[in-house]
Scaffold this motif. Structure first.
Motif, PDB file in Angstrom:
ATOM      1  N   PRO A  62       0.809  -1.228   0.000  1.00  0.00           N
ATOM      2  CA  PRO A  62       0.000   0.000   0.000  1.00  0.00           C
ATOM      3  C   PRO A  62       0.837   1.269   0.000  1.00  0.00           C
ATOM      4  N   GLU A  63       2.056   1.193   0.562  1.00  0.00           N
ATOM      5  CA  GLU A  63       2.890   2.395   0.609  1.00  0.00           C
ATOM      6  C   GLU A  63       3.283   2.869  -0.788  1.00  0.00           C
ATOM      7  N   VAL A  64       3.313   1.941  -1.761  1.00  0.00           N
ATOM      8  CA  VAL A  64       3.633   2.326  -3.141  1.00  0.00           C
ATOM      9  C   VAL A  64       2.523   3.201  -3.714  1.00  0.00           C
ATOM     10  N   PHE A  65       1.281   2.780  -3.525  1.00  0.00           N
ATOM     11  CA  PHE A  65       0.157   3.547  -4.066  1.00  0.00           C
ATOM     12  C   PHE A  65      -0.049   4.846  -3.296  1.00  0.00           C
ATOM     13  N   LEU A  66       0.234   4.825  -1.986  1.00  0.00           N
ATOM     14  CA  LEU A  66       0.168   6.063  -1.210  1.00  0.00           C
ATOM     15  C   LEU A  66       1.182   7.074  -1.740  1.00  0.00           C
ATOM     16  N   ALA A  67       2.377   6.599  -2.051  1.00  0.00           N
ATOM     17  CA  ALA A  67       3.417   7.489  -2.568  1.00  0.00           C
ATOM     18  C   ALA A  67       3.028   8.060  -3.926  1.00  0.00           C
ATOM     19  N   LEU A  68       2.634   7.192  -4.850  1.00  0.00           N
ATOM     20  CA  LEU A  68       2.311   7.649  -6.200  1.00  0.00           C
ATOM     21  C   LEU A  68       1.076   8.544  -6.209  1.00  0.00           C
ATOM     22  N   GLY A  69       0.064   8.151  -5.436  1.00  0.00           N
ATOM     23  CA  GLY A  69      -1.145   8.969  -5.373  1.00  0.00           C
ATOM     24  C   GLY A  69      -0.896  10.314  -4.720  1.00  0.00           C
ATOM     25  N   GLY A  70      -0.079  10.319  -3.670  1.00  0.00           N
ATOM     26  CA  GLY A  70       0.236  11.579  -2.999  1.00  0.00           C
ATOM     27  C   GLY A  70       1.017  12.527  -3.889  1.00  0.00           C
ATOM     28  N   ILE A  71       1.976  11.989  -4.616  1.00  0.00           N
ATOM     29  CA  ILE A  71       2.752  12.822  -5.545  1.00  0.00           C
ATOM     30  C   ILE A  71       1.847  13.365  -6.647  1.00  0.00           C
ATOM     31  N   ASN A  72       0.982  12.507  -7.156  1.00  0.00           N
ATOM     32  CA  ASN A  72       0.095  12.931  -8.237  1.00  0.00           C
ATOM     33  C   ASN A  72      -0.826  14.064  -7.783  1.00  0.00           C
ATOM     34  N   ARG A  73      -1.355  13.933  -6.580  1.00  0.00           N
ATOM     35  CA  ARG A  73      -2.238  14.983  -6.059  1.00  0.00           C
ATOM     36  C   ARG A  73      -1.461  16.280  -5.827  1.00  0.00           C
ATOM     37  N   TRP A  74      -0.243  16.154  -5.319  1.00  0.00           N
ATOM     38  CA  TRP A  74       0.594  17.344  -5.099  1.00  0.00           C
ATOM     39  C   TRP A  74       0.880  18.054  -6.422  1.00  0.00           C
ATOM     40  N   LEU A  75       1.184  17.283  -7.458  1.00  0.00           N
ATOM     41  CA  LEU A  75       1.429  17.884  -8.768  1.00  0.00           C
ATOM     42  C   LEU A  75       0.198  18.621  -9.278  1.00  0.00           C
ATOM     43  N   SER A  76      -0.960  18.004  -9.139  1.00  0.00           N
ATOM     44  CA  SER A  76      -2.184  18.625  -9.656  1.00  0.00           C
ATOM     45  C   SER A  76      -2.520  19.912  -8.916  1.00  0.00           C
ATOM     46  N   GLU A  77      -2.173  19.969  -7.634  1.00  0.00           N
ATOM     47  CA  GLU A  77      -2.477  21.158  -6.835  1.00  0.00           C
ATOM     48  C   GLU A  77      -1.454  22.270  -7.045  1.00  0.00           C
ATOM     49  N   GLN A  78      -0.187  21.895  -7.126  1.00  0.00           N
ATOM     50  CA  GLN A  78       0.877  22.898  -7.190  1.00  0.00           C
ATOM     51  C   GLN A  78       1.258  23.283  -8.617  1.00  0.00           C
ATOM     52  N   ALA A  79       0.976  22.405  -9.567  1.00  0.00           N
ATOM     53  CA  ALA A  79       1.301  22.697 -10.976  1.00  0.00           C
ATOM     54  C   ALA A  79       0.104  22.313 -11.837  1.00  0.00           C
ATOM     55  N   PRO A  80      -1.016  23.021 -11.683  1.00  0.00           N
ATOM     56  CA  PRO A  80      -2.261  22.611 -12.351  1.00  0.00           C
ATOM     57  C   PRO A  80      -2.179  22.561 -13.870  1.00  0.00           C
ATOM     58  N   ALA A  81      -1.299  23.327 -14.453  1.00  0.00           N
ATOM     59  CA  ALA A  81      -1.151  23.298 -15.912  1.00  0.00           C
ATOM     60  C   ALA A  81       0.094  22.527 -16.332  1.00  0.00           C
ATOM     61  N   ALA A 104      10.977  21.197 -13.307  1.00  0.00           N
ATOM     62  CA  ALA A 104      10.935  22.359 -14.193  1.00  0.00           C
ATOM     63  C   ALA A 104      10.773  21.917 -15.641  1.00  0.00           C
ATOM     64  N   THR A 105      11.228  20.699 -15.928  1.00  0.00           N
ATOM     65  CA  THR A 105      11.096  20.144 -17.278  1.00  0.00           C
ATOM     66  C   THR A 105       9.689  19.639 -17.542  1.00  0.00           C
ATOM     67  N   GLY A 106       9.102  18.957 -16.556  1.00  0.00           N
ATOM     68  CA  GLY A 106       7.763  18.409 -16.740  1.00  0.00           C
ATOM     69  C   GLY A 106       7.108  18.099 -15.414  1.00  0.00           C
ATOM     70  N   ALA A 107       5.826  18.447 -15.284  1.00  0.00           N
ATOM     71  CA  ALA A 107       5.122  18.217 -14.021  1.00  0.00           C
ATOM     72  C   ALA A 107       3.658  17.869 -14.260  1.00  0.00           C
ATOM     73  N   ASP A 108       3.384  17.125 -15.317  1.00  0.00           N
ATOM     74  CA  ASP A 108       2.005  16.727 -15.604  1.00  0.00           C
ATOM     75  C   ASP A 108       1.539  15.674 -14.608  1.00  0.00           C
ATOM     76  N   ALA A 109       0.342  15.862 -14.072  1.00  0.00           N
ATOM     77  CA  ALA A 109      -0.275  14.858 -13.210  1.00  0.00           C
ATOM     78  C   ALA A 109      -1.094  13.888 -14.058  1.00  0.00           C
ATOM     79  N   VAL A 110      -1.448  12.754 -13.466  1.00  0.00           N
ATOM     80  CA  VAL A 110      -2.315  11.781 -14.135  1.00  0.00           C
ATOM     81  C   VAL A 110      -3.758  12.143 -13.810  1.00  0.00           C
ATOM     82  N   LEU A 111      -4.499  12.526 -14.831  1.00  0.00           N
ATOM     83  CA  LEU A 111      -5.882  12.965 -14.657  1.00  0.00           C
ATOM     84  C   LEU A 111      -6.823  12.074 -15.451  1.00  0.00           C
ATOM     85  N   ASP A 112      -8.064  11.978 -14.982  1.00  0.00           N
ATOM     86  CA  ASP A 112      -9.066  11.249 -15.749  1.00  0.00           C
ATOM     87  C   ASP A 112      -9.618  12.166 -16.842  1.00  0.00           C
ATOM     88  N   PRO A 113     -10.459  11.647 -17.744  1.00  0.00           N
ATOM     89  CA  PRO A 113     -10.944  12.479 -18.856  1.00  0.00           C
ATOM     90  C   PRO A 113     -11.707  13.721 -18.424  1.00  0.00           C
TER      91      PRO A 113
END
Length: 263
Positions: A62-81, A104-113
């Motif tokens: 579970p710690e793997v998904f917590l890490a990936l999900g947490g990073i993804n949410r942080w990216l979406s909040e801090q770098a929305p575009a 600085a090179t890339g910060a796209d989050a994984v988003l649904d449609p």
């Protein structure tokens, strides 16, 4: 189809998602583990990430998904575009210049449609086959077809015109600002390079936006799967046409002699 088949298909879909996430952002395999450690979001090792990318990690904790999900949410909040404020990175990741450069090179989050961010639970559901990966992160290209798809893509976006005649228009429509990707796009459009399978998978969402920008009305509604199907159909059509032409020309030496005689 039983649960084993669901899990197997989910593992493959998740491997595509992880590969495309990295490719779209230009990340090395160290970025996500370093971010998870820095923010104490969970734990994912580089070896685990490598196995996830290759679909070989059967039971991540579970710690793997917590890490990936947490990073993804942080990216979406801090770098929305998909772009960070440089000053924010300097403060948030002080002492980690390699992470600052990577984000600085890339910060796209994984988003649904619908633009929703995938959290830990959502990513787990993808992994076990309970939900599909977002279409933009679930497009599989075979290595042996990447070259012909690259040629079909160039033919489609240039409408068969010489690159020098449409260069400025295409580069203006391509929505990516990163220099390396823009140079690669230009080289593929000019027929000087080809995308590899992983690169093409990662580029497809932005290439689809390029088509929508160039094509105007109607092209914006073409979804990711339809866009890939369109490229495959075009590649097959190009191959059939080329074969017919070659059959008519015979060998190269004969074709050259005919050209000389005609001149």
């Amino acid at each position: 189809m039983g649960y084993r088949a669901d899990i197997a298909s989910g593992r493959i879909a998740f491997s595509h998602l992880i590969r495309m996430w990295h490719a779209r952002n230009g990340w090395s395999h160290r970025v996500l583990p370093s971010l998870s450690e820095h923010f104490d979001l969970g734990r994912v090792h580089t070896s685990q990430l490598s196995m996830l990318r290759n679909g070989k990690l059967a039971s991540p904790g579970p710690e793997v998904f917590l890490a990936l999900g947490g990073i993804n949410r942080w990216l979406s909040e801090q770098a929305p575009a998909g772009q960070f404020d440089p000053s924010l990175l300097q403060v948030t990741l002080a002492g980690h210049p390699e992470l600052i450069d990577a984000l600085a090179t890339g910060a796209d989050a994984v988003l649904d449609p619908q633009g929703g961010v995938l959290g830990a639970g959502d990513l787990l559901e993808v992994f076990v086959g309970l939900r599909p990966a977002p279409p933009a992160f679930n497009l599989s290209v075979k290595e042996e077809e990447a070259a012909t798809l690259s040629a079909a893509l160039a033919d489609l976006l240039t409408a068969g015109r010489p690159w020098r005649q449409c260069r400025d228009e295409l580069l203006a429509a391509y929505p990516v600002g990163r220099r390396g990707r823009r140079e690669r796009f230009a080289a593929v459009m000019a027929g000087q390079q080809e995308y590899g399978a992983t690169d093409l998978e990662a580029e497809l969402p932005d290439l689809r936006r390029t088509l929508a920008q160039l094509g105007g009305k109607g092209t914006a509604e073409i979804g990711p799967e339809r866009f890939l199907e369109l490229l495959r159909n075009r590649a097959n059509s190009r191959a059939d046409t080329a074969y017919t032409q070659l059959q008519g020309l015979g060998d190269l030496a004969s074709a050259i002699r005919r050209e000389l005689a005609a001149g």
